[in-house]
Motif scaffolding. Sequence first.
Motif, PDB file in Angstrom:
ATOM      1  N   ARG A   1       1.003  -1.265  -0.290  1.00 12.96           N
ATOM      2  CA  ARG A   1       0.327   0.036   0.412  1.00 12.96           C
ATOM      3  C   ARG A   1       0.959   1.399  -0.213  1.00 12.96           C
ATOM      4  NH1 ARG A   1      -1.080   3.950   3.423  1.00 12.96           N
ATOM      5  NH2 ARG A   1      -0.608   2.540   5.204  1.00 12.96           N
ATOM      6  N   GLN A   2       1.804   1.134   1.033  1.00  9.23           N
ATOM      7  CA  GLN A   2       3.000   2.377   0.771  1.00  9.23           C
ATOM      8  C   GLN A   2       3.439   2.649  -0.228  1.00  9.23           C
ATOM      9  OE1 GLN A   2       5.172   1.569   3.754  1.00  9.23           O
ATOM     10  NE2 GLN A   2       4.021   1.919   5.098  1.00  9.23           N
ATOM     11  N   PHE A   3       3.739   1.748  -1.416  1.00  9.22           N
ATOM     12  CA  PHE A   3       4.552   1.910  -2.475  1.00  9.22           C
ATOM     13  C   PHE A   3       3.076   1.999  -3.341  1.00  9.22           C
ATOM     14  CE2 PHE A   3       6.231   0.239  -6.561  1.00  9.22           C
ATOM     15  CZ  PHE A   3       7.379   1.392  -6.552  1.00  9.22           C
ATOM     16  N   ARG A   4       2.588   1.717  -3.511  1.00  6.63           N
ATOM     17  CA  ARG A   4       1.583   2.142  -4.561  1.00  6.63           C
ATOM     18  C   ARG A   4       0.479   3.273  -4.501  1.00  6.63           C
ATOM     19  NH1 ARG A   4      -0.800  -1.991  -7.571  1.00  6.63           N
ATOM     20  NH2 ARG A   4       0.752  -3.971  -6.751  1.00  6.63           N
ATOM     21  N   ASN A   5       0.580   4.073  -3.450  1.00  7.43           N
ATOM     22  CA  ASN A   5       0.689   5.421  -2.835  1.00  7.43           C
ATOM     23  C   ASN A   5       1.617   6.710  -3.059  1.00  7.43           C
ATOM     24  OD1 ASN A   5      -2.143   4.305  -2.117  1.00  7.43           O
ATOM     25  ND2 ASN A   5      -1.596   4.485   0.012  1.00  7.43           N
ATOM     26  N   MET A   6       2.667   6.226  -2.889  1.00  8.61           N
ATOM     27  CA  MET A   6       4.022   6.660  -3.044  1.00  8.61           C
ATOM     28  C   MET A   6       3.486   7.600  -4.015  1.00  8.61           C
ATOM     29  SD  MET A   6       7.701   5.869  -2.736  1.00  8.61           S
ATOM     30  CE  MET A   6       8.325   4.418  -4.283  1.00  8.61           C
ATOM     31  N   THR A   7       4.161   9.009  -5.039  1.00  7.35           N
ATOM     32  CA  THR A   7       4.609   9.803  -5.171  1.00  7.35           C
ATOM     33  C   THR A   7       4.654   9.376  -6.368  1.00  7.35           C
ATOM     34  OG1 THR A   7       3.556  11.827  -3.818  1.00  7.35           O
ATOM     35  CG2 THR A   7       3.782  11.865  -6.112  1.00  7.35           C
ATOM     36  N   ILE A   8       4.131   9.381  -7.944  1.00 14.08           N
ATOM     37  CA  ILE A   8       4.658   8.527  -8.918  1.00 14.08           C
ATOM     38  C   ILE A   8       6.170   9.111  -9.450  1.00 14.08           C
ATOM     39  CG2 ILE A   8       4.773   8.475 -11.340  1.00 14.08           C
ATOM     40  CD1 ILE A   8       3.316   6.089  -9.531  1.00 14.08           C
ATOM     41  N   ASN A   9       6.095  10.519  -8.784  1.00 16.56           N
ATOM     42  CA  ASN A   9       7.010  11.539  -9.368  1.00 16.56           C
ATOM     43  C   ASN A   9       7.839  11.689  -7.548  1.00 16.56           C
ATOM     44  OD1 ASN A   9       6.427  11.907 -11.691  1.00 16.56           O
ATOM     45  ND2 ASN A   9       4.867  13.626 -11.206  1.00 16.56           N
ATOM     46  N   ALA A  10       8.262  10.657  -7.215  1.00 12.75           N
ATOM     47  CA  ALA A  10       8.439  11.432  -5.956  1.00 12.75           C
ATOM     48  C   ALA A  10       9.728  10.834  -5.668  1.00 12.75           C
ATOM     49  CB  ALA A  10       8.131   9.845  -4.745  1.00 12.75           C
ATOM     50  N   VAL A  11      10.667  11.283  -4.750  1.00 13.57           N
ATOM     51  CA  VAL A  11      12.231  10.969  -5.650  1.00 13.57           C
ATOM     52  C   VAL A  11      13.072   9.896  -5.478  1.00 13.57           C
ATOM     53  CG1 VAL A  11      12.369  13.638  -5.160  1.00 13.57           C
ATOM     54  CG2 VAL A  11      13.349  11.995  -3.566  1.00 13.57           C
ATOM     55  N   VAL A  12      12.280   8.889  -4.194  1.00 15.43           N
ATOM     56  CA  VAL A  12      13.239   7.313  -4.563  1.00 15.43           C
ATOM     57  C   VAL A  12      12.990   6.242  -5.540  1.00 15.43           C
ATOM     58  CG1 VAL A  12      12.439   5.425  -3.279  1.00 15.43           C
ATOM     59  CG2 VAL A  12      11.855   7.305  -2.022  1.00 15.43           C
ATOM     60  N   ASN A  13      14.311   6.231  -4.960  1.00 14.24           N
ATOM     61  CA  ASN A  13      14.690   4.901  -6.573  1.00 14.24           C
ATOM     62  C   ASN A  13      15.267   3.568  -6.180  1.00 14.24           C
ATOM     63  OD1 ASN A  13      17.174   5.441  -5.928  1.00 14.24           O
ATOM     64  ND2 ASN A  13      17.952   6.967  -7.239  1.00 14.24           N
ATOM     65  N   THR A  14      14.936   3.843  -5.113  1.00 15.16           N
ATOM     66  CA  THR A  14      15.097   1.697  -3.913  1.00 15.16           C
ATOM     67  C   THR A  14      14.644   2.402  -3.333  1.00 15.16           C
ATOM     68  OG1 THR A  14      17.634   2.821  -4.431  1.00 15.16           O
ATOM     69  CG2 THR A  14      17.138   1.256  -2.870  1.00 15.16           C
ATOM     70  N   ILE A  15      13.878   1.203  -3.081  1.00 11.87           N
ATOM     71  CA  ILE A  15      12.651   0.241  -1.981  1.00 11.87           C
ATOM     72  C   ILE A  15      13.457  -0.655  -1.048  1.00 11.87           C
ATOM     73  CG2 ILE A  15      10.840   1.599  -3.236  1.00 11.87           C
ATOM     74  CD1 ILE A  15       9.953  -0.790  -4.114  1.00 11.87           C
ATOM     75  N   SER A  16      13.411  -0.548   0.220  1.00 14.31           N
ATOM     76  CA  SER A  16      13.470  -1.429   1.100  1.00 14.31           C
ATOM     77  C   SER A  16      12.305  -1.096   2.111  1.00 14.31           C
ATOM     78  CB  SER A  16      14.430  -0.210   1.882  1.00 14.31           C
ATOM     79  OG  SER A  16      14.481  -1.488   2.902  1.00 14.31           O
ATOM     80  N   PRO A  17      11.408  -2.841   1.671  1.00 20.43           N
ATOM     81  CA  PRO A  17      10.467  -2.991   2.643  1.00 20.43           C
ATOM     82  C   PRO A  17      11.404  -3.634   3.921  1.00 20.43           C
ATOM     83  CG  PRO A  17      10.501  -3.693   0.493  1.00 20.43           C
ATOM     84  CD  PRO A  17      11.678  -3.532   0.883  1.00 20.43           C
ATOM     85  N   ARG A  18      10.412  -3.860   4.514  1.00 27.72           N
ATOM     86  CA  ARG A  18      10.610  -4.033   6.018  1.00 27.72           C
ATOM     87  C   ARG A  18      10.471  -5.824   5.830  1.00 27.72           C
ATOM     88  NH1 ARG A  18       8.612  -3.518  11.727  1.00 27.72           N
ATOM     89  NH2 ARG A  18      10.855  -3.670  13.115  1.00 27.72           N
ATOM     90  N   TRP A  19      10.422  -6.582   5.067  1.00 29.99           N
ATOM     91  CA  TRP A  19      10.189  -8.024   4.520  1.00 29.99           C
ATOM     92  C   TRP A  19      10.985  -9.125   5.869  1.00 29.99           C
ATOM     93  CZ3 TRP A  19      10.569  -7.319  -0.826  1.00 29.99           C
ATOM     94  CH2 TRP A  19       9.204  -7.403  -1.709  1.00 29.99           C
ATOM     95  N   PHE A  20      12.173  -9.109   6.406  1.00 24.75           N
ATOM     96  CA  PHE A  20      12.593  -9.925   6.761  1.00 24.75           C
ATOM     97  C   PHE A  20      13.755 -10.339   8.565  1.00 24.75           C
ATOM     98  CE2 PHE A  20      13.130 -10.555   2.160  1.00 24.75           C
ATOM     99  CZ  PHE A  20      12.914 -11.661   2.247  1.00 24.75           C
ATOM    100  N   PHE A  21      13.549 -10.931   8.650  1.00 17.55           N
ATOM    101  CA  PHE A  21      14.306 -10.993  10.287  1.00 17.55           C
ATOM    102  C   PHE A  21      15.038 -11.869  10.531  1.00 17.55           C
ATOM    103  CE2 PHE A  21      10.640  -7.964  10.423  1.00 17.55           C
ATOM    104  CZ  PHE A  21      11.173  -6.838  11.089  1.00 17.55           C
ATOM    105  N   ILE A  22      15.885 -11.938  11.324  1.00 16.35           N
ATOM    106  CA  ILE A  22      17.076 -12.954  10.988  1.00 16.35           C
ATOM    107  C   ILE A  22      16.063 -13.860  12.477  1.00 16.35           C
ATOM    108  CG2 ILE A  22      19.405 -12.000  10.417  1.00 16.35           C
ATOM    109  CD1 ILE A  22      20.295 -12.143  13.219  1.00 16.35           C
ATOM    110  N   THR A  23      16.834 -15.237  12.930  1.00 13.31           N
ATOM    111  CA  THR A  23      16.279 -15.976  13.177  1.00 13.31           C
ATOM    112  C   THR A  23      18.020 -16.670  14.291  1.00 13.31           C
ATOM    113  OG1 THR A  23      16.150 -18.494  12.620  1.00 13.31           O
ATOM    114  CG2 THR A  23      14.609 -16.614  12.688  1.00 13.31           C
ATOM    115  N   ALA A  24      17.682 -17.117  15.594  1.00 11.67           N
ATOM    116  CA  ALA A  24      18.815 -17.841  16.148  1.00 11.67           C
ATOM    117  C   ALA A  24      19.560 -18.282  15.502  1.00 11.67           C
ATOM    118  CB  ALA A  24      18.595 -18.250  17.824  1.00 11.67           C
TER     119      ALA A  24
END
Length: 541
Positions: free
Chosen positions: A233-256
């Motif tokens: 949702r955040q990416f799809r709602n991000m302004t098309i002309n936003a200056v961001v050229n690299t996205i970093s979704p908070r997808w992964f977390f390490i385990t023990a």
Amino acid sequence: MNTRSYIFIFALIAACLFANAGFAAPAAGKPPFDDMAGSYAEDAIAALYAKRIVGGVGDRRFAPERAVTRAEFAAMMLRALHLDPVGNAIPAFSDVRRGAWYYGDVHGAVNLGIVGGTGPRTFEPGRPVTRQEAAVIAARALRLHGEASGRTGLSYADAERIASWAASSVAATAEAGLMQGYAGKFRPLRTISRAEAAVLLYRIVEMPGWKAQFAAEPDAGVQLGWLYEDADRQFRNMTINAVVNTISPRWFFITATGGTTGQADPALIALAHERGKRVWPLVGNRFDREMTHLVLTDPKRSETLVRRFADIVQTYRLDGLNLDFENIDPADRDAFSSFVRETARVLHAHGAELSVCVPPDLETDWSEPFDYAALADAADYIVLMGYEEHWNGSPEPGSVSSLPWVERHVRKLVRQIPAGQVILGLPFYTRDWSRQNGRTVSEDLTLAEQNRRLAEVKPAVRWDETLGQYTAVYNRGGTKHSIWAEDSRSLSLKYMAGASFAIGGNAYWHIGGESPDVWASLGNAIRYGGYDFTRRTVALR
């Protein structure tokens, strides 16, 4: 005539001057204005009109001898530099009101420090600009520095009439061939006419070494946007002309065990690539010191995790990873550096990049685990988290990210690693601070929430020149609240501070926390921060 009437008249003139009708296309072969023929500025006016930098005042008139107002000059300068108006959520001045034709132009210039006010809350948009004031604005906009340190270094016959605060700017614009005197005099207190302003601006836009830069697409470096929870949702709602050229979704977390939890969204990755965005998912450790210690110090777990990173990159066709391990045991400093080195080696073998988040060097156990030089030697980028100057739970209220604090830590970092590897993280959040039951408490606010709060409570707001941000104070239920605001202006100034060190880019925590005006201002900062005004070859005459 009182001051209010005077400003109102100039505002009406300016509204006509910069209305869309002022840019109506002239008939083929016909000059755009009937009153420009024979003027020394005729060619400059025609050229600037074609570039939509200047307009007319109606009835096919340019009024070349009319004085230029502060609002007009800010708008002209902004357009000459190929920058856009910005509708700041927080107005800089009480006399630059929303809805005024110049609101966006003034704020676009103010956000970058090109123009300032005449008082803490006043801009005086309708006041005419003197020649020495025009020199100061031009020198500031073009980052020029004159050799003259005082009036004694100027050769004009009326040098003693030039204000001390304008002397170096007058010298700088003269040395660059942008402003000249007449009959040996500079005439500093005389208002600059529209014709004179056109000549000045024409010399700027046509300056060899500058012209090509104005026309070129800026090199933005890495502009990374973290996606916090609902990444799609955040990416799809991000302004098309936003200056961001690299996205970093908070997808992964390490385990023990050396594995990871979480999963990527292939549809979002495909959409990002379709829009020309790189994807560097965030891999976090959930601030778990003991678990992180187990992984970093056990070769088997560490090797398993590195292989898992390689699998993730290959499976999802990722462009890189963003490693965000926080609250590491200081004793694991060398182990963490070794882990980053091995991770980078494996990712590079698969054509992917590695960026590593680090706190500022606070000389505490929070930053001690990070060997900045060793990490930079291994990874592609080091992401400096330029926020949490005052954190949630801080004993004292204050800014999340003041300008001098950011400048100090960027300077400290680039002394240890190449500036081109530094990505400066900037906050799309702030905090509302208060004292309750004898202790300091804070409430996290996104910029959108902050702006709604300010509109609701209507606090006393002032610009703190030292901190580079607005401060707001209000009372609710007998309790004093304070906000150190983040907005288009404060973020742009921090961006420019980073650009002055020639760093590799910026990151924003987090997408969805911003207000819409932020993107326009940051887009301006990227373009303006990339200009090199030392690249001029000859002075135009």
